[in-house]
Write a protein that holds these residues in place. Sequence first.
Motif, PDB file in Angstrom:
ATOM      1  N   LYS A  61       1.118  -1.025  -0.001  1.00 12.85           N
ATOM      2  CA  LYS A  61      -0.186   0.168   0.365  1.00 12.85           C
ATOM      3  C   LYS A  61       0.419   1.274  -0.400  1.00 12.85           C
ATOM      4  N   GLN A  62       1.895   1.270   1.645  1.00 16.12           N
ATOM      5  CA  GLN A  62       2.931   2.853   0.609  1.00 16.12           C
ATOM      6  C   GLN A  62       4.066   2.580  -0.551  1.00 16.12           C
ATOM      7  N   GLU A  63       3.785   2.113  -0.720  1.00 12.53           N
ATOM      8  CA  GLU A  63       4.912   1.323  -2.086  1.00 12.53           C
ATOM      9  C   GLU A  63       3.601   2.315  -2.842  1.00 12.53           C
ATOM     10  N   LEU A  64       2.458   1.500  -3.553  1.00 12.48           N
ATOM     11  CA  LEU A  64       1.745   1.986  -4.424  1.00 12.48           C
ATOM     12  C   LEU A  64       1.869   3.721  -4.514  1.00 12.48           C
ATOM     13  N   ARG A  65       1.321   4.222  -2.985  1.00 16.35           N
ATOM     14  CA  ARG A  65       1.271   5.325  -2.917  1.00 16.35           C
ATOM     15  C   ARG A  65       2.214   6.184  -3.294  1.00 16.35           C
ATOM     16  N   GLU A  66       3.227   5.783  -3.412  1.00 13.13           N
ATOM     17  CA  GLU A  66       4.595   6.352  -4.143  1.00 13.13           C
ATOM     18  C   GLU A  66       4.469   6.370  -5.122  1.00 13.13           C
ATOM     19  N   THR A  67       4.737   5.157  -5.599  1.00 15.70           N
ATOM     20  CA  THR A  67       4.797   5.052  -6.933  1.00 15.70           C
ATOM     21  C   THR A  67       3.243   6.190  -7.581  1.00 15.70           C
ATOM     22  N   MET A  68       2.358   6.204  -7.575  1.00 15.21           N
ATOM     23  CA  MET A  68       1.171   6.562  -7.605  1.00 15.21           C
ATOM     24  C   MET A  68       1.626   8.016  -7.810  1.00 15.21           C
TER      25      MET A  68
ATOM     26  N   ARG B 449      -5.835  12.012   8.954  1.00 17.22           N
ATOM     27  CA  ARG B 449      -4.805  11.656  10.246  1.00 17.22           C
ATOM     28  C   ARG B 449      -3.674  11.519   9.580  1.00 17.22           C
ATOM     29  N   ARG B 450      -3.594  10.880   8.643  1.00 15.35           N
ATOM     30  CA  ARG B 450      -2.681  10.251   8.230  1.00 15.35           C
ATOM     31  C   ARG B 450      -1.800  11.420   7.708  1.00 15.35           C
ATOM     32  N   GLN B 451      -2.580  11.894   6.523  1.00 15.24           N
ATOM     33  CA  GLN B 451      -1.860  13.431   5.977  1.00 15.24           C
ATOM     34  C   GLN B 451      -1.512  14.330   6.646  1.00 15.24           C
ATOM     35  N   PHE B 452      -2.183  14.596   7.900  1.00 12.50           N
ATOM     36  CA  PHE B 452      -1.639  15.844   8.968  1.00 12.50           C
ATOM     37  C   PHE B 452      -0.115  15.376   9.364  1.00 12.50           C
ATOM     38  N   GLU B 453       0.128  14.000   9.455  1.00 10.26           N
ATOM     39  CA  GLU B 453       1.502  13.642  10.574  1.00 10.26           C
ATOM     40  C   GLU B 453       2.328  13.912   9.558  1.00 10.26           C
ATOM     41  N   THR B 454       1.648  13.177   8.550  1.00  8.30           N
ATOM     42  CA  THR B 454       3.352  13.039   7.301  1.00  8.30           C
ATOM     43  C   THR B 454       3.030  15.077   7.338  1.00  8.30           C
ATOM     44  N   LYS B 455       2.628  15.281   6.930  1.00  8.66           N
ATOM     45  CA  LYS B 455       2.338  16.956   6.795  1.00  8.66           C
ATOM     46  C   LYS B 455       3.447  17.907   7.824  1.00  8.66           C
ATOM     47  N   GLU B 456       2.861  17.371   8.938  1.00  9.62           N
ATOM     48  CA  GLU B 456       3.471  17.711  10.762  1.00  9.62           C
ATOM     49  C   GLU B 456       5.388  18.048  10.323  1.00  9.62           C
ATOM     50  N   ASN B 457       5.398  16.671   9.705  1.00  8.80           N
ATOM     51  CA  ASN B 457       6.701  15.804   9.999  1.00  8.80           C
ATOM     52  C   ASN B 457       7.651  15.993   8.738  1.00  8.80           C
ATOM     53  N   LYS B 458       7.020  17.081   7.907  1.00  3.22           N
ATOM     54  CA  LYS B 458       7.417  16.784   6.473  1.00  3.22           C
ATOM     55  C   LYS B 458       9.014  17.507   6.289  1.00  3.22           C
ATOM     56  N   ARG B 459       9.466  18.224   6.902  1.00  3.07           N
ATOM     57  CA  ARG B 459      10.674  18.658   7.027  1.00  3.07           C
ATOM     58  C   ARG B 459      11.353  17.481   7.107  1.00  3.07           C
ATOM     59  N   LEU B 460      11.303  17.458   8.104  1.00  2.00           N
ATOM     60  CA  LEU B 460      11.956  15.932   8.514  1.00  2.00           C
ATOM     61  C   LEU B 460      11.938  14.802   8.175  1.00  2.00           C
ATOM     62  N   LEU B 502       6.123   8.427  14.102  1.00  2.00           N
ATOM     63  CA  LEU B 502       6.061   8.935  13.472  1.00  2.00           C
ATOM     64  C   LEU B 502       5.856   7.636  12.008  1.00  2.00           C
ATOM     65  N   LYS B 503       6.574   6.920  11.753  1.00  2.00           N
ATOM     66  CA  LYS B 503       6.335   5.423  11.228  1.00  2.00           C
ATOM     67  C   LYS B 503       5.600   4.304  11.554  1.00  2.00           C
ATOM     68  N   ARG B 504       6.037   4.256  13.073  1.00  2.00           N
ATOM     69  CA  ARG B 504       4.988   3.496  13.586  1.00  2.00           C
ATOM     70  C   ARG B 504       3.495   3.873  13.505  1.00  2.00           C
ATOM     71  N   ASN B 505       3.259   5.408  13.683  1.00  2.00           N
ATOM     72  CA  ASN B 505       0.960   6.030  13.809  1.00  2.00           C
ATOM     73  C   ASN B 505       1.348   5.699  11.824  1.00  2.00           C
ATOM     74  N   VAL B 506       2.069   6.278  11.266  1.00  2.97           N
ATOM     75  CA  VAL B 506       1.449   6.337   9.705  1.00  2.97           C
ATOM     76  C   VAL B 506       1.380   4.268   9.608  1.00  2.97           C
ATOM     77  N   ASN B 507       1.879   3.726  10.410  1.00  2.00           N
ATOM     78  CA  ASN B 507       1.592   2.220   9.579  1.00  2.00           C
ATOM     79  C   ASN B 507       0.805   1.428  10.285  1.00  2.00           C
TER      80      ASN B 507
END
Lengths: 224, 534
Positions: A61-68, B449-460, B502-507
């Motif tokens: 899923k994560q890979e697909l999102r990046e590829t997209m 939520r996932r988009q928010f988490e990634t956005k918050e940590n974008k720079r990192l 972040l990785k754990r949350n996104v997963n």
Amino acid sequence: MAGNKGRGRAAFTFNVEAVGFSRGEKLPDVVLKPPPPFPDTDYKPAPLKTGESEDYVLALKQELRETMKRMPYFIETPEENQDIERYSKRYMKVYKEEWIPDWRRLPRELMPRKKCKKAGPNSKQAKDRGKGTPLINPSDVLKKIEELEKQGDGEKSDEENEEKEGSKDKSKEGDDADDEDGAAEQEDYDEEEQEEENDYINSYFEDGDDFGADSDDNMDEATY
Amino acid sequence: MTQAEIKLCSLLLQEHFGEIVEKIGVHLIRTGSQPLKVIAHDTGTSLDQVKKALCVLIQHNLVIYQVHKRGVVEYEAQCSRVLQMLRYPRYIYTTKTLYSDPGELIVEELLLNGKLTMSAVVKKVADRLTETMEDGKTMDYAEVSNTFARLADTHFVQRCPLVPTTDNSDPGPPPPAPTLVINEKDMYLVPKLSLIGKGKRRRSSDEDAAGEPKAKRPKHTTDNKEPIPDDGIYWQANLDRFHQHFRDQAIVSAVANRMDQTSSEIVRTMLRMSEITTPSGAPFTQPLSSNEIFRSLPVGYNISKQVLDQYLTLLADDPLEFVGKSGDSGGGMYVKDLHKALASLATATLESVVQERFGSRCARIFRLVLQKKHLEQKQVEDFAMIPAKEAKDMLYKMLSENFISLQEIPKTPDHAPSRTFYLYTVNILSAARMLLHRCYKSIANLIERRQFETKENKRLLEKSQRVEAIIASMQATGAEEAQLQEIEEMITAPERQQLETLKRNVNKLDASEIQVDETIFLLESYIESTMKRL
């Protein structure tokens, strides 16, 4: 509520005890606010399934999102120019392969009309206009006037007709303006024909440049 | 379309195709079918961009078009198809389990590109497989196209509707849009292609390293062959077939959980036998005699005919009726009632949701009402053997959350409460709909939520990507260990920790999305199958 008996419990037409309130117990207050955005949960959620296949699907899923994001189908919004060019931006750029849709499968109107941009679209269009409009328009007008006269509807119809012509011209102008700013377009297929076909829509849904004027006209029309 | 569905569609489109496509797509979903100019006008987007967006959406089968009178072409979004983008990883994984790596990549390419010609798919897949292989080894085109043919045989991929070939002698202007024709007969027919060649590596340096003479290569590949042999024949993943497979698997595992492994194997055999003969939407499979089932059991399965018959009787007697008996000829004819199976799966889902949300005692009341169909409040309290006051509380809670519904039956026409029966029931269909709606909502929330988490940590995230890139390039040039270490230390310990969180949350959020979608699939299939019956 039926009747204003005004004596507490009696305001209900049914036996309050049936809903679980014993005699003399206070009824709960009326709730006047929306429920909280994150209500307390009585039970904690069950843990997610884990396992090899779950992990694999997750990675997919994560890979697909990046590829997209790197596919040519991902249309990015044109960024506004930043004052400072960031060095890192150069590395962030992804190079996408080009995608040429199979135009045989798509409606013709979706084709980008780009080709004659270099050949001076304005001059060509001006020519087209010179050829096209005067030839078509006067004869049309004459025909229409004749028809209307036959109907014998006097002045009113004449005026209406004029009005129609006016708005038609306007919409035509709007068209041309549109064509000019979209000069990136126009290609091999017949412009005139397209316009004839879509006439109805053009005059009704032009991008609102002269919408105000048109609506004014309509107002006038409505008054007599 | 409910608001929750539209919201989810919007998020999905945005994530897959960017904001412009999202704008156009959502506009189409909201308004129904519309012509090009109206879309451009209403969304305030330039005509050029609308065109591009529509091309993308049509390419991915998310929008269809139709020519109306006066030659106006109208575009219509397929909302349910957009929602299926959620399931892409699952489709890909399923093909991996069935047809291993080439199959996986074929379906992945088809999903990524919407539709492709077979030759393009084979080429891409072979190239990708070659890249993952060791140096000097390559993937043969023939092997990939064999897998492709197998996928087509089992209907996992199918042809897109074709543009009919028109002779150019036709006078008059060409129509504003082509009419696509489905040729039922050829849907799964693989064009005869002589695809010879091998996957190439992207880097030319690799080729040089492999030591093959360069001039030899291009001859093998189809690159410079001008006429593509299967030009115009596009293929797409047949999502309905995948859904059929998911449904069958859900049924098989349900049987395994309820009875045992052997019975699930029998059910699997029955389903596999009827896979091609039964259309995917049919409520029943074709009747199968026990003799036929016996013959089709997998070879390694050593059960006698007698045991099989016993199992079949047992399955047919089970109250959930996963298998029904339709006749006695041929040693007993058995059918698989797919609708009923889906209904029991959906009911089980509802029950477990009630249990997890309101506790086991509520679940008891819920099951009680389910079983007895209609119950008065007093009866609920008595049958559930829960103190009256608590039982009322639970009942009302489920009523207010719409898991249980209330049916009024007045004795007199004035509907006076004292002369009315109040019956509590569970309307499975509407409860399933409610739950489905909630699932859509929760997936939308998860994505946000996932988009928010990634956005918050974008720079990192960008920083870590950059550092990784530097390290990779330095390793390639053969830098020393100490140098690499130094660069690795550019990310501080707290930063590293933050990244890990972040990785754990996104997963977790991603995994939840996938698993909520499994529930969505079940509920959707149940609702669809019920609607077909009505």
